[in-house]
Design an enzyme around this catalytic site. Structure first.
Site: not given
Ligand SMILES: Cc1cc2nc3c(=O)[nH]c(=O)nc-3n(C[C@H](O)[C@H](O)[C@H](O)COP(=O)(O)OP(=O)(O)OC[C@H]3O[C@@H](n4cnc5c(N)ncnc54)[C@H](O)[C@@H]3O)c2cc1C
Length: 390
Positions: A126, A243
């Site tokens: 989480g 990992e």
């Molecule tokens: C299949 C899957 C499994 C997952 N499992 C888990 C889990 O078990 N536990 C958990 O905690 N999380 C989990 N996640 C979450 C995952 O870690 C986040 O989706 C990921 O870190 C991206 O964050 P966000 O979705 O909030 O996108 P955002 O951070 O909102 O990003 C949106 C867009 O903006 C871009 N962006 C954001 N900041 C920057 C920057 N500084 N420079 C350039 N571009 C930027 C990103 O690249 C993206 O294209 C999972 C995600 C997926 C897809």
């Protein structure tokens, strides 16, 4: 069968036989295209636990086999070349268990490791929240001191397997006045406690492996805080390294197999010009990149076996692997033509004929999970190439 663990060599010889026999049995229960589903991954988790194969490098007093990292890597390679399923509780095996072994108290090790080793307790991670994904340090879930413990309020999202999990290791803010990564703590939250609620997220594939986790006035005893209050960021960053590059082994082996399948499909489909030249050129580039990925995985694992961590090499690998796999799935869809229109059935399951569609859809998530491609490029620019921040 009795798997000897008096030496790495004896263990590996026995475990090879065990893997062949157990996977043959699994194949009578599940068709190859069903190996990605939770039922099969749960069954495989149970097999590994019954044979005490998730605690290979744990100390004996905690029920482990006390084997070397090199034996651990070899075991995972044996599983990967046999295309074994991913065990349902792999997050606990590869991230939480080594974290507890390093940072947990003796009481925490005794309380939480046994459920992982025996397969009785599934865990989820989480960290992410709405608005705190790439910018993980902005976590807002709040844990306030109350009596002999903490009261947690917040909202986690994209939590893999939370619906199957009893426990969640979470990043929470214990210091309300702190900013960014300071004031975050690493807490073990019971998802069966009053106030914890898990709601599924339906994915583009039709499956629901991810969840939102709502925490409203959830009591967490003091003994479930790993490390000191405010240590969460350091622990979470170390946990990400555990990992040890092993994550990439099954993935690169799958990529190599898929590349061969798509090359065969290309020959069979014999597309007309100009698509033929374009696709042949792209496939050649992907084949070269796949070779580079394999060399990098091997190099990382050789170093990891001698005690180092993947560091930024893991970042480069994640970017290369996820983008290569996505490009390969796109070509497969193009070559499949109308067969690529097949999707899941009404129960959200994919038939054998629709497996390629599932993999194409699933691959869209691979450039997001565990850090998006943009974030990997930022890290490479700043830490590998030493470029100035924009
Ligand atoms: C299949 C899957 C499994 C997952 N499992 C888990 C889990 O078990 N536990 C958990 O905690 N999380 C989990 N996640 C979450 C995952 O870690 C986040 O989706 C990921 O870190 C991206 O964050 P966000 O979705 O909030 O996108 P955002 O951070 O909102 O990003 C949106 C867009 O903006 C871009 N962006 C954001 N900041 C920057 C920057 N500084 N420079 C350039 N571009 C930027 C990103 O690249 C993206 O294209 C999972 C995600 C997926 C897809």
């Amino acid at each position: 069968m009795n798997i000897r663990d008096n030496t790495d060599g004896a263990f590996l010889a026995d475990v090879e036989q065990w893997l062949d026999a157990t996977l043959a049995r699994m194949r009578t229960r599940f068709a190859p295209h069903e190996w990605v589903h939770a039922e099969c991954r749960t069954a495989w988790n149970a097999e590994l636990c019954a044979a005490n194969l998730v605690a290979l490098d744990w100390p004996r007093e905690l029920g482990g086999r006390n084997l070397s990292t090199a034996a651990l890597i070899k075991f995972h390679e044996m599983c990967a070349v046999r295309r074994a399923p991913q065990p349902l509780n792999s997050i606990a095996h590869s991230i939480l268990a080594p974290t507890l072994l390093k940072f947990g108290t003796e009481e925490q090790k005794r309380s939480f490791l046994e459920g992982i080793r025996l397969g009785t307790e599934v865990w989820c991670q989480g960290y992410s929240e709405p608005g705190s994904g790439s910018d993980l340090a902005s976590v807002r879930t709040r844990a306030s001191r109350e009596g002999d413990g903490w009261v947690v309020n917040g909202h986690k999202v994209w939590t893999t397997q939370a619906h199957a999990a009893r426990w969640c290791f979470a990043l929470v803010r214990t210091d309300p006045d702190s900013r960014a990564h300071k004031g975050l703590s690493f807490m073990l939250v019971d998802l069966k406690a009053a106030g914890a609620r898990v709601e599924p997220i339906r994915q583009i594939t039709g499956e629901a492996d991810y969840n939102e986790v709502f925490l409203e006035q959830v009591h967490v005893p003091d003994g479930n805080l790993v490390g000191a209050p405010g240590d969460g960021w350091r622990i979470a960053m170390a946990a990400a390294e555990y990992e040890r590059g092993i994550y990439f082994l099954p993935r690169v082996i799958q990529l190599e197999a898929e590349l061969q399948e798509v090359e065969t499909l290309f020959e069979r489909a014999a597309p007309a010009e100009p698509a033929s030249t374009r696709l042949a050129a792209t496939l050649a580039t992907l084949s070269d990149t796949c070779f580079v990925i394999r060399c990098r995985v091997d190099a990382i694992l050789r170093r990891v076996a001698t005690g180092s961590t993947p560091g930024t090499d893991g970042t480069v690998l994640k970017l290369l692997w996820s983008e290569t796999r996505q490009a390969l799935q796109e070509i497969r869809m193009e070559l499949l033509g109308e067969a690529a229109m097949l999707g899941p059935d009404s129960g959200g399951r994919f038939s054998e004929a629709a497996v390629a569609t599932r993999e194409f859809l699933w691959s869209r998530a691979e450039t997001i999970v565990a850090g998006t491609s943009e974030i990997q490029r930022n890290i490479i620019a700043e830490r590998v190439l030493g470029l100035p921040k924009g």
